[in-house]
Design a protein around this motif. Structure first.
Motif, PDB file in Angstrom:
ATOM      1  N   HIS A 154       0.211   9.778 -12.926  1.00 53.53           N
ATOM      2  CA  HIS A 154       0.641  11.138 -13.292  1.00 53.53           C
ATOM      3  C   HIS A 154      -0.019  12.167 -12.388  1.00 53.53           C
ATOM      4  CE1 HIS A 154       1.777  14.566 -15.795  1.00 53.53           C
ATOM      5  NE2 HIS A 154       0.511  14.969 -15.704  1.00 53.53           N
ATOM      6  N   HIS A 155      -1.331  12.077 -12.228  1.00 56.33           N
ATOM      7  CA  HIS A 155      -2.028  13.092 -11.450  1.00 56.33           C
ATOM      8  C   HIS A 155      -1.775  12.947  -9.953  1.00 56.33           C
ATOM      9  CE1 HIS A 155      -4.007  15.052 -14.748  1.00 56.33           C
ATOM     10  NE2 HIS A 155      -4.409  13.890 -15.226  1.00 56.33           N
ATOM     11  N   LEU A 156      -1.694  11.718  -9.452  1.00 52.07           N
ATOM     12  CA  LEU A 156      -1.406  11.547  -8.027  1.00 52.07           C
ATOM     13  C   LEU A 156      -0.006  12.048  -7.687  1.00 52.07           C
ATOM     14  CD1 LEU A 156      -2.956   8.033  -7.264  1.00 52.07           C
ATOM     15  CD2 LEU A 156      -3.866  10.281  -6.655  1.00 52.07           C
ATOM     16  N   LEU A 157       0.967  11.712  -8.499  1.00 51.95           N
ATOM     17  CA  LEU A 157       2.344  12.120  -8.231  1.00 51.95           C
ATOM     18  C   LEU A 157       2.539  13.618  -8.386  1.00 51.95           C
ATOM     19  CD1 LEU A 157       4.144   9.184 -10.053  1.00 51.95           C
ATOM     20  CD2 LEU A 157       4.284   9.673  -7.603  1.00 51.95           C
ATOM     21  N   ARG A 158       1.821  14.222  -9.302  1.00 52.79           N
ATOM     22  CA  ARG A 158       1.946  15.666  -9.494  1.00 52.79           C
ATOM     23  C   ARG A 158       1.279  16.462  -8.384  1.00 52.79           C
ATOM     24  NH1 ARG A 158       4.893  18.832 -12.203  1.00 52.79           N
ATOM     25  NH2 ARG A 158       3.159  20.162 -12.813  1.00 52.79           N
ATOM     26  N   ARG A 159       0.309  15.872  -7.698  1.00 49.15           N
ATOM     27  CA  ARG A 159      -0.468  16.644  -6.723  1.00 49.15           C
ATOM     28  C   ARG A 159      -0.184  16.293  -5.272  1.00 49.15           C
ATOM     29  NH1 ARG A 159      -6.511  16.967  -9.306  1.00 49.15           N
ATOM     30  NH2 ARG A 159      -6.929  18.005  -7.312  1.00 49.15           N
ATOM     31  N   PHE A 160       0.325  15.086  -5.006  1.00 50.60           N
ATOM     32  CA  PHE A 160       0.442  14.648  -3.611  1.00 50.60           C
ATOM     33  C   PHE A 160       1.771  13.940  -3.336  1.00 50.60           C
ATOM     34  CE2 PHE A 160      -4.091  14.232  -4.800  1.00 50.60           C
ATOM     35  CZ  PHE A 160      -4.641  15.184  -3.945  1.00 50.60           C
ATOM     36  N   ARG A 161       2.089  13.890  -2.048  1.00 54.45           N
ATOM     37  CA  ARG A 161       3.037  12.932  -1.503  1.00 54.45           C
ATOM     38  C   ARG A 161       2.312  12.221  -0.368  1.00 54.45           C
ATOM     39  NH1 ARG A 161       4.651  13.593  -5.416  1.00 54.45           N
ATOM     40  NH2 ARG A 161       6.672  14.257  -6.205  1.00 54.45           N
ATOM     41  N   TRP A 162       2.802  11.047   0.019  1.00 59.44           N
ATOM     42  CA  TRP A 162       2.074  10.274   1.013  1.00 59.44           C
ATOM     43  C   TRP A 162       3.001   9.478   1.892  1.00 59.44           C
ATOM     44  CZ3 TRP A 162       1.169   9.906  -4.293  1.00 59.44           C
ATOM     45  CH2 TRP A 162       1.814   8.859  -4.967  1.00 59.44           C
ATOM     46  N   ARG A 163       2.444   9.035   3.001  1.00 63.84           N
ATOM     47  CA  ARG A 163       3.165   8.236   3.981  1.00 63.84           C
ATOM     48  C   ARG A 163       2.226   7.153   4.474  1.00 63.84           C
ATOM     49  NH1 ARG A 163       3.794   8.025   9.597  1.00 63.84           N
ATOM     50  NH2 ARG A 163       5.922   7.592  10.312  1.00 63.84           N
ATOM     51  N   LEU A 164       2.733   5.930   4.633  1.00 62.05           N
ATOM     52  CA  LEU A 164       1.906   4.827   5.113  1.00 62.05           C
ATOM     53  C   LEU A 164       1.492   5.064   6.554  1.00 62.05           C
ATOM     54  CD1 LEU A 164       3.867   1.739   3.703  1.00 62.05           C
ATOM     55  CD2 LEU A 164       1.989   2.999   2.621  1.00 62.05           C
ATOM     56  N   CYS A 165       0.238   4.798   6.859  1.00 64.59           N
ATOM     57  CA  CYS A 165      -0.249   4.940   8.233  1.00 64.59           C
ATOM     58  C   CYS A 165       0.127   3.736   9.098  1.00 64.59           C
ATOM     59  CB  CYS A 165      -1.765   5.112   8.238  1.00 64.59           C
ATOM     60  SG  CYS A 165      -2.354   6.675   7.566  1.00 64.59           S
ATOM     61  N   CYS A 166       0.154   2.559   8.493  1.00 60.05           N
ATOM     62  CA  CYS A 166       0.409   1.328   9.250  1.00 60.05           C
ATOM     63  C   CYS A 166       1.903   1.049   9.329  1.00 60.05           C
ATOM     64  CB  CYS A 166      -0.297   0.147   8.600  1.00 60.05           C
ATOM     65  SG  CYS A 166      -2.090   0.317   8.511  1.00 60.05           S
ATOM     66  N   LYS A 167       2.396   0.831  10.509  1.00 63.08           N
ATOM     67  CA  LYS A 167       3.801   0.471  10.670  1.00 63.08           C
ATOM     68  C   LYS A 167       4.080  -0.901  10.065  1.00 63.08           C
ATOM     69  CE  LYS A 167       4.592   3.202  14.848  1.00 63.08           C
ATOM     70  NZ  LYS A 167       4.990   3.179  16.291  1.00 63.08           N
ATOM     71  N   GLU A 168       3.095  -1.784  10.160  1.00 61.37           N
ATOM     72  CA  GLU A 168       3.243  -3.129   9.597  1.00 61.37           C
ATOM     73  C   GLU A 168       2.816  -3.089   8.126  1.00 61.37           C
ATOM     74  OE1 GLU A 168       1.842  -7.750  10.440  1.00 61.37           O
ATOM     75  OE2 GLU A 168       0.904  -6.081  11.492  1.00 61.37           O
ATOM     76  N   ASP A 169       3.777  -3.206   7.229  1.00 63.92           N
ATOM     77  CA  ASP A 169       3.517  -3.081   5.791  1.00 63.92           C
ATOM     78  C   ASP A 169       3.341  -4.472   5.194  1.00 63.92           C
ATOM     79  OD1 ASP A 169       3.318  -2.239   3.192  1.00 63.92           O
ATOM     80  OD2 ASP A 169       5.467  -1.882   2.939  1.00 63.92           O
ATOM     81  N   THR A 170       2.157  -5.047   5.362  1.00 67.79           N
ATOM     82  CA  THR A 170       1.920  -6.418   4.916  1.00 67.79           C
ATOM     83  C   THR A 170       0.688  -6.464   4.016  1.00 67.79           C
ATOM     84  OG1 THR A 170       0.556  -6.926   6.842  1.00 67.79           O
ATOM     85  CG2 THR A 170       2.914  -7.388   7.015  1.00 67.79           C
ATOM     86  N   PHE A 171       0.487  -7.614   3.401  1.00 68.98           N
ATOM     87  CA  PHE A 171      -0.718  -7.837   2.617  1.00 68.98           C
ATOM     88  C   PHE A 171      -1.050  -9.319   2.637  1.00 68.98           C
ATOM     89  CE2 PHE A 171       2.641  -8.543  -0.482  1.00 68.98           C
ATOM     90  CZ  PHE A 171       2.169  -9.591  -1.271  1.00 68.98           C
ATOM     91  N   ALA A 172      -2.290  -9.622   2.286  1.00 65.21           N
ATOM     92  CA  ALA A 172      -2.745 -11.011   2.208  1.00 65.21           C
ATOM     93  C   ALA A 172      -3.446 -11.214   0.876  1.00 65.21           C
ATOM     94  CB  ALA A 172      -3.685 -11.326   3.366  1.00 65.21           C
ATOM     95  N   ARG A 173      -3.659 -12.468   0.517  1.00 64.15           N
ATOM     96  CA  ARG A 173      -4.374 -12.806  -0.726  1.00 64.15           C
ATOM     97  C   ARG A 173      -5.684 -13.494  -0.375  1.00 64.15           C
ATOM     98  NH1 ARG A 173      -1.627 -12.618  -5.543  1.00 64.15           N
ATOM     99  NH2 ARG A 173       0.606 -12.194  -5.427  1.00 64.15           N
ATOM    100  N   ASP A 174      -6.771 -13.010  -1.010  1.00 57.54           N
ATOM    101  CA  ASP A 174      -8.064 -13.629  -0.722  1.00 57.54           C
ATOM    102  C   ASP A 174      -9.044 -13.447  -1.886  1.00 57.54           C
ATOM    103  OD1 ASP A 174     -10.006 -15.016   0.665  1.00 57.54           O
ATOM    104  OD2 ASP A 174     -10.682 -13.253   1.768  1.00 57.54           O
ATOM    105  N   PRO A 175      -8.778 -13.959  -3.085  1.00 55.00           N
ATOM    106  CA  PRO A 175      -7.516 -14.535  -3.550  1.00 55.00           C
ATOM    107  C   PRO A 175      -6.573 -13.491  -4.141  1.00 55.00           C
ATOM    108  CG  PRO A 175      -9.158 -14.827  -5.235  1.00 55.00           C
ATOM    109  CD  PRO A 175      -9.841 -14.105  -4.098  1.00 55.00           C
ATOM    110  N   MET A 176      -7.063 -12.258  -4.377  1.00 54.60           N
ATOM    111  CA  MET A 176      -6.202 -11.199  -4.894  1.00 54.60           C
ATOM    112  C   MET A 176      -5.445 -10.548  -3.742  1.00 54.60           C
ATOM    113  SD  MET A 176      -6.715 -10.984  -8.199  1.00 54.60           S
ATOM    114  CE  MET A 176      -7.894 -11.038  -9.549  1.00 54.60           C
ATOM    115  N   PRO A 177      -4.256  -9.996  -3.988  1.00 54.69           N
ATOM    116  CA  PRO A 177      -3.517  -9.350  -2.910  1.00 54.69           C
ATOM    117  C   PRO A 177      -4.203  -8.077  -2.435  1.00 54.69           C
ATOM    118  CG  PRO A 177      -2.412  -9.015  -5.019  1.00 54.69           C
ATOM    119  CD  PRO A 177      -3.527  -9.975  -5.266  1.00 54.69           C
ATOM    120  N   THR A 178      -4.296  -7.929  -1.134  1.00 51.86           N
ATOM    121  CA  THR A 178      -4.920  -6.752  -0.529  1.00 51.86           C
ATOM    122  C   THR A 178      -4.033  -6.240   0.595  1.00 51.86           C
ATOM    123  OG1 THR A 178      -7.123  -7.634  -1.000  1.00 51.86           O
ATOM    124  CG2 THR A 178      -6.971  -5.862   0.623  1.00 51.86           C
TER     125      THR A 178
END
Length: 460
Positions: free
Chosen positions: A421-445
């Motif tokens: 609620h507070h993040l959406l009401r106060r900000f908009r954002w854009r990803l810095c990394c062109k490569e939108d990936t994640f890995a698990r070690d063991p949780m997704p990051t």
């Protein structure tokens, strides 16, 4: 896991051998079971017991909830559920709101870029330590945060207790954290006796207040400390991952975003992305009419915006929770888990021998097109009736199921809705990394911890 191809590896195995197959994992004979019927079998069978790695038992304590079974599990889980039930949690919505506002003011406001994952981890840590342990902001909480990071590093490590290993660092940090929690437990007990605290003050006060008909405490000091550490780890990792991946997804999904908030944007930041903003504004303008922006509606009812959120406000954020559930379906924080057969048991026409591992994974049902059509498509409408009406039981298993279903599910819902609620009401954002990936070690990051460029939102 680290190359993020585990789902494909599991699915290839299912395609080759079917929903039940045997293999060897970590030197132990193992049965992989998949599908809704398998999920139900794992969650409800009395012939299966939890099996945690040695590192988990050593670091979290032998009396931790993940390890216990039978009457002990029921007793300690019931004690935790007493604090985490909705009637209790509704008392803490305002306190969570205050923690979220302070976090955003200190760590987001005035910045053009932030790295989301560590911020979400610190936020969930602050919320949990405040509500569960009664720890206020200051050097003690900051020191515990450092210890906790080292605890997490070694929970799933190779349990070799040698200098310079993650396991040794984690053991030391766990011992230090436990000493602090023992001290907090004893101080809280003294406050309860003096009438300076009540059962609803925090989790430890609640656990200390529980007693049987003869007045005998339900939990020992060791069980309270072990339960507190498990609650801290369980609530910290999963909620922070959920919120980080919601932020990640909303950066590129204007249609979903429009169901949450409307608004114009300030232009003094991120001017080089004028083309991006034009495209986003155009998409939002077309899509805002499709569904009401629920966070703006909630904010309208708060007057000057200074009033804290309430339990009733959270009840109006139904679409946001559907977005959260769909995020959990696509990227479940817990990829898999194990049980151990404590006796010979039948499943799927096969006998699983006593002592064998049973390996369970969420992704097979979450990404099954027969259960969730177009599974790779992000579609929050799947959960308009809490769960897709066409999905069989035990299909959506992000919170587990059966007697061991996540006891903090409602707590996770509250902190997720308040934070978004507070993040959406106060900000908009854009990803810095062109490569939108994640890995698990063991949780997704997410890649590099999910750095984003942010700009402040203005309103119609």
């Amino acid at each position: 896991m680290r190359s993020n191809t585990a789902e494909r590896w599991i699915q290839d195995r299912v395609d080759r051998y079917g929903p039940v197959s045997k293999l060897s994992l970590l030197g132990t004979p193992t049965v992989l079971v998949t599908g809704p019927a398998a999920n139900k079998f794992v969650f409800f069978s009395s012939a299966l017991a939890m099996r945690q790695p040695l590192s988990v038992r050593r670091i979290l304590g032998e009396r931790n909830l993940l390890e216990l079974g039978g009457a002990d599990h029921k007793r300690i889980r019931g004690a935790l559920a007493e604090f985490l039930k909705p009637d209790m949690l509704r008392l803490y919505v305002g306190k969570i709101d205050g923690e979220v506002r302070r976090h955003i003011d200190e760590r987001w406001e005035g910045r053009s870029t932030v790295t989301v994952m560590p911020l979400m981890k610190r936020l969930t840590f602050d919320i949990i330590t405040s509500l569960l342990f009664g720890l206020e902001r200051g050097p003690v909480r900051d020191a515990l945060a450092g210890d906790f990071e080292r605890v997490i590093e070694g929970v799933w490590s190779v349990p070799v207790d040698l200098p310079f290993t993650a396991f040794r660092r984690s053991l030391r940090a766990s011992a230090k954290a436990r000493r602090l929690l023992v001290e907090i437990t004893r101080e809280t007990k003294a406050k309860l006796e003096r009438g300076e605290a009540t059962r609803s003050s925090n989790l430890i006060a609640c656990l200390l207040s529980l007693a049987d008909d003869r007045g005998v405490p339900l939990l020992s000091e060791e069980e309270i400390v072990d339960s507190s550490i498990v609650a801290l780890i369980g609530g910290h990792d999963t909620s922070s991952i959920l919120m980080a991946f919601m932020i990640r997804h909303l950066a590129s999904d204007a249609q979903t975003l429009a169901g949450m908030v409307q608004g114009k944007y300030q232009t003094h930041q991120i001017k080089k992305h004028h083309y991006f903003k034009q495209k986003l504004f155009s998409a939002l303008s077309m899509l805002i009419s499709l569904r009401g922006a629920e966070h703006d509606e909630v904010a309208k009812g708060k007057g000057d915006g200074e009033a804290l959120l309430t339990w009733e406000d959270l009840g109006k954020m139904k679409f946001t929770w559907r977005v959260a559930q769909e995020t959990l379906r696509v990227v479940p924080p817990v990829f898999d888990n194990f049980r151990t057969a404590i006796q010979d048991v039948e499943f799927g026409g096969y006998t699983i021998p006593k002592g064998w591992q049973v390996f369970w994974t969420a992704g097979v049902t979450h990404m099954d097109a027969a259960i969730f059509p177009e599974p790779h498509k992000f579609d929050p409408s799947r959960f308009e009736n809490n769960q897709s009406s066409s999905a069989p039981p035990c299909s959506f298993v992000a919170f587990g199921g059966g007697p061991r279903i996540c006891v903090g599910m409602e707590f996770a819902r509250i902190e997720t809705l308040v934070t978004m609620h507070h993040l959406l009401r106060r900000f908009r954002w854009r990803l810095c990394c062109k490569e939108d990936t994640f890995a698990r070690d063991p949780m997704p990051t997410p890649l590099h911890g999910l750095p984003i460029e942010i700009e402040h939102r203005t309103y119609y």
